[in-house]
Design an enzyme around this catalytic site. Sequence first.
Site, PDB file in Angstrom:
ATOM      1  CE  LYS A  25      -1.820   1.684   4.020  1.00  0.00           C
ATOM      2  NZ  LYS A  25      -1.565   3.101   4.269  1.00  0.00           N
ATOM      3  CG  ASN A  26       2.375   2.724   3.580  1.00  0.00           C
ATOM      4  OD1 ASN A  26       1.194   3.029   3.403  1.00  0.00           O
ATOM      5  ND2 ASN A  26       2.879   2.477   4.779  1.00  0.00           N
ATOM      6  NE  ARG A  95       1.111  12.007   7.554  1.00  0.00           N
ATOM      7  CZ  ARG A  95       1.408  13.201   8.024  1.00  0.00           C
ATOM      8  NH1 ARG A  95       0.443  14.024   8.346  1.00  0.00           N
ATOM      9  NH2 ARG A  95       2.654  13.577   8.176  1.00  0.00           N
ATOM     10  NE  ARG A 124       0.071   9.862  10.382  1.00  0.00           N
ATOM     11  CZ  ARG A 124      -0.321   8.882   9.583  1.00  0.00           C
ATOM     12  NH1 ARG A 124      -1.571   8.522   9.565  1.00  0.00           N
ATOM     13  NH2 ARG A 124       0.527   8.264   8.798  1.00  0.00           N
ATOM     14  N   PRO A 125       1.875  16.140  11.947  1.00  0.00           N
ATOM     15  CG  PRO A 125       3.629  17.172  13.097  1.00  0.00           C
ATOM     16  CD  PRO A 125       2.722  15.988  13.141  1.00  0.00           C
ATOM     17  CB  VAL A 126       2.891  18.364   6.640  1.00  0.00           C
ATOM     18  CG1 VAL A 126       1.992  17.165   6.448  1.00  0.00           C
ATOM     19  CG2 VAL A 126       2.085  19.653   6.723  1.00  0.00           C
ATOM     20  CG  ASP A 127       7.026  19.801  11.453  1.00  0.00           C
ATOM     21  OD1 ASP A 127       6.327  18.782  11.330  1.00  0.00           O
ATOM     22  OD2 ASP A 127       8.004  19.869  12.229  1.00  0.00           O
ATOM     23  CG  LEU A 128       9.844  16.899   9.839  1.00  0.00           C
ATOM     24  CD1 LEU A 128      10.023  15.426  10.172  1.00  0.00           C
ATOM     25  CD2 LEU A 128      11.043  17.690  10.337  1.00  0.00           C
ATOM     26  CB  VAL A 334       6.378   5.567  15.329  1.00  0.00           C
ATOM     27  CG1 VAL A 334       6.262   6.330  14.010  1.00  0.00           C
ATOM     28  CG2 VAL A 334       7.621   4.679  15.310  1.00  0.00           C
ATOM     29  NE  ARG A 404      -7.473   5.148   4.980  1.00  0.00           N
ATOM     30  CZ  ARG A 404      -6.974   6.238   5.529  1.00  0.00           C
ATOM     31  NH1 ARG A 404      -7.499   6.717   6.623  1.00  0.00           N
ATOM     32  NH2 ARG A 404      -5.957   6.853   4.977  1.00  0.00           N
TER      33      ARG A 404
HETATM   34  C1  UD1 Z   1       4.082   6.436   6.875  1.00  0.00           C
HETATM   35  C2  UD1 Z   1       3.156   5.294   6.508  1.00  0.00           C
HETATM   36  C3  UD1 Z   1       2.449   4.753   7.748  1.00  0.00           C
HETATM   37  C4  UD1 Z   1       3.462   4.383   8.829  1.00  0.00           C
HETATM   38  C5  UD1 Z   1       4.403   5.547   9.092  1.00  0.00           C
HETATM   39  C6  UD1 Z   1       5.538   5.181  10.046  1.00  0.00           C
HETATM   40  C7  UD1 Z   1       2.524   5.928   4.262  1.00  0.00           C
HETATM   41  C8  UD1 Z   1       1.444   6.345   3.341  1.00  0.00           C
HETATM   42  N1  UD1 Z   1       2.185   5.795   5.542  1.00  0.00           N
HETATM   43  O1  UD1 Z   1       3.279   7.491   7.375  1.00  0.00           O
HETATM   44  O2  UD1 Z   1       1.722   3.584   7.353  1.00  0.00           O
HETATM   45  O3  UD1 Z   1       2.771   4.098  10.029  1.00  0.00           O
HETATM   46  O4  UD1 Z   1       5.016   5.981   7.857  1.00  0.00           O
HETATM   47  O5  UD1 Z   1       6.220   4.083   9.582  1.00  0.00           O
HETATM   48  O6  UD1 Z   1       3.623   5.676   3.839  1.00  0.00           O
HETATM   49  N2  UD1 Z   1       6.238  13.843  11.705  1.00  0.00           N
HETATM   50  C9  UD1 Z   1       6.461  15.149  12.082  1.00  0.00           C
HETATM   51  N3  UD1 Z   1       6.526  16.088  11.091  1.00  0.00           N
HETATM   52  C10 UD1 Z   1       6.406  15.787   9.778  1.00  0.00           C
HETATM   53  C11 UD1 Z   1       6.201  14.438   9.403  1.00  0.00           C
HETATM   54  C12 UD1 Z   1       6.132  13.484  10.400  1.00  0.00           C
HETATM   55  O7  UD1 Z   1       6.550  15.472  13.267  1.00  0.00           O
HETATM   56  O8  UD1 Z   1       6.478  16.682   8.932  1.00  0.00           O
HETATM   57  C13 UD1 Z   1       6.136  12.787  12.752  1.00  0.00           C
HETATM   58  C14 UD1 Z   1       4.767  12.106  12.777  1.00  0.00           C
HETATM   59  O9  UD1 Z   1       3.837  12.838  13.497  1.00  0.00           O
HETATM   60  C15 UD1 Z   1       5.111  10.778  13.428  1.00  0.00           C
HETATM   61  C16 UD1 Z   1       6.544  10.496  12.921  1.00  0.00           C
HETATM   62  O10 UD1 Z   1       7.039  11.751  12.447  1.00  0.00           O
HETATM   63  O11 UD1 Z   1       5.111  10.895  14.821  1.00  0.00           O
HETATM   64  C17 UD1 Z   1       6.657   9.481  11.815  1.00  0.00           C
HETATM   65  O12 UD1 Z   1       5.743   9.834  10.810  1.00  0.00           O
HETATM   66  P1  UD1 Z   1       6.030   9.544   9.267  1.00  0.00           P
HETATM   67  O13 UD1 Z   1       7.202   8.649   9.134  1.00  0.00           O
HETATM   68  O14 UD1 Z   1       6.071  10.857   8.545  1.00  0.00           O
HETATM   69  O15 UD1 Z   1       4.714   8.780   8.854  1.00  0.00           O
HETATM   70  P2  UD1 Z   1       3.892   8.949   7.517  1.00  0.00           P
HETATM   71  O16 UD1 Z   1       4.804   9.206   6.375  1.00  0.00           O
HETATM   72  O17 UD1 Z   1       2.750   9.853   7.718  1.00  0.00           O
END
Ligand code: UD1
Length: 447
Positions: A25-26, A95, A124-128, A334, A404
């Site tokens: 899926k991912n 997302r 789950r922010p997108v700041d990064l 995580v 999903r």
């Molecule tokens: C992806 C996977 C999800 C999996 C997760 C962790 C997809 C579509 N989904 O989600 O199935 O559970 O990886 O392996 O690939 N974070 C920040 N800022 C950011 C981005 C992330 O603080 O800009 C934090 C998140 O809140 C979380 C951590 O980083 O606590 C890891 O998240 P991330 O690896 O980004 O997960 P996703 O890519 O959303």
Amino acid sequence: MADSSVLHIWGGHRLQGHVKISGAKNSALAIMAGSLLCSGDCRIHNVPLLVDVERMGQVLSALGVRLQRHGDILDINASDLTSSKAPYELVTQLRASFFAIGPILARLGVAQMPLPGGCAIGARPVDLHVRGLQAMGAEVQVEHGICNAYVPGSSRRLQGAKIYLDIPSVGATETLMMAATLAEGETIIENAAREPEVVDLANFCIAMGAKIHGAGTSKISIQGVSKLHSTEYTIIPDRIEAGTFLVVGAITRSDLMLSPVAPEHLVPVIAKLRDIGVTVIEEAPDCLHVLPAERLIATDIETLPHPGFPTDMQAPFMALLSIAEGDSVINETVFENRLRHASELNRLGADIRVKGNTAFVRGVPMLSGAPVIGTDLRAAAALVVAGLAANGKTTIQGLHYLDRGYDRLDFKLQQLGAKIQRVKGSVLDSQETGSITNSEPSIVPKK
Ligand code: UD1
């Protein structure tokens, strides 16, 4: 709208047979976003049949992309990427569609992406993602819930940059890696995510002509090119689906074969299963065999970014550990709110206490069927796993989560002999009418 279908499971039976694992899926979601980088045809093989894939397709269609699906093949043509604005209703439901901001910005120099928002498992922010795009020269502003990004200057081309991610975020690594493929100069992503799906996306981009090195390590370097070309690509098997079926085999003490799989993607999952007392054999490079265990023994789990134990397997393992002898401790590091399935497992007779991000699981001899609600994708899977082991009937709501991320899970379980039935409509209606939506033959439970 949430699907009101329910799943009835008559548990406590051994299963047997072979299960075909679908594409990841991912990977599929990231690769669909990645296809926006190319103005030619992309043919993707092994695309799983999932609601999330369908939604991602709707997001791409809204951007002017042409898609056609034949079985597990998806043809994508983004030559008419006309819109830089993704639709709010779709992005907020999925997302991963936010990750498309990288390729859209790289192709068009402008992108408008609604914020994906929080979800059941955490903020789950997108700041990064945003900070990385800014480092590459984009102007990014978040206003009224929309992330507006554009690349200043006449060339409208992103610039290579050195980026350090505070957290090895899968999504941020993918967004920035995609954006960097068409940027001017070299981009280096430090503390990059090492998940197999990141590598799969990198390989897809490389197949389109991108110059990427180091995917799968914590330092990825990308030499930008001016254009990518058409390609044909096959998605890796879904390690979380495979892991879930291994847990199904373990909890029901069944003899199951799984293929195709990539055992190297399942190292922490297989190691923990062996700790618990489960025999998992690599029958062939792409085939795993799980055998009935005599005893299931408690163990501790801490979720971590890859190659650590995957957070997506935490919920199914909690179901398994709920009937393992002894006390297990599960630490979720995580996501901040990913233990909500504990209380639903307790409804099935488990003995789990949650404190902060830690679950203390005291193994019980057996579970007993009850009505339960899945609160997110993997939580719903954990309830299916538990329901298969529980004595009597378990009824699971929240199937819109399950669909999903699991490709026809109930059908695949039926093929292994599970007594499982999907029923459309409200819980009450379903119990009364018993209308089955599955077109495949189902097992009529013995009363
Ligand atoms: C992806 C996977 C999800 C999996 C997760 C962790 C997809 C579509 N989904 O989600 O199935 O559970 O990886 O392996 O690939 N974070 C920040 N800022 C950011 C981005 C992330 O603080 O800009 C934090 C998140 O809140 C979380 C951590 O980083 O606590 C890891 O998240 P991330 O690896 O980004 O997960 P996703 O890519 O959303």
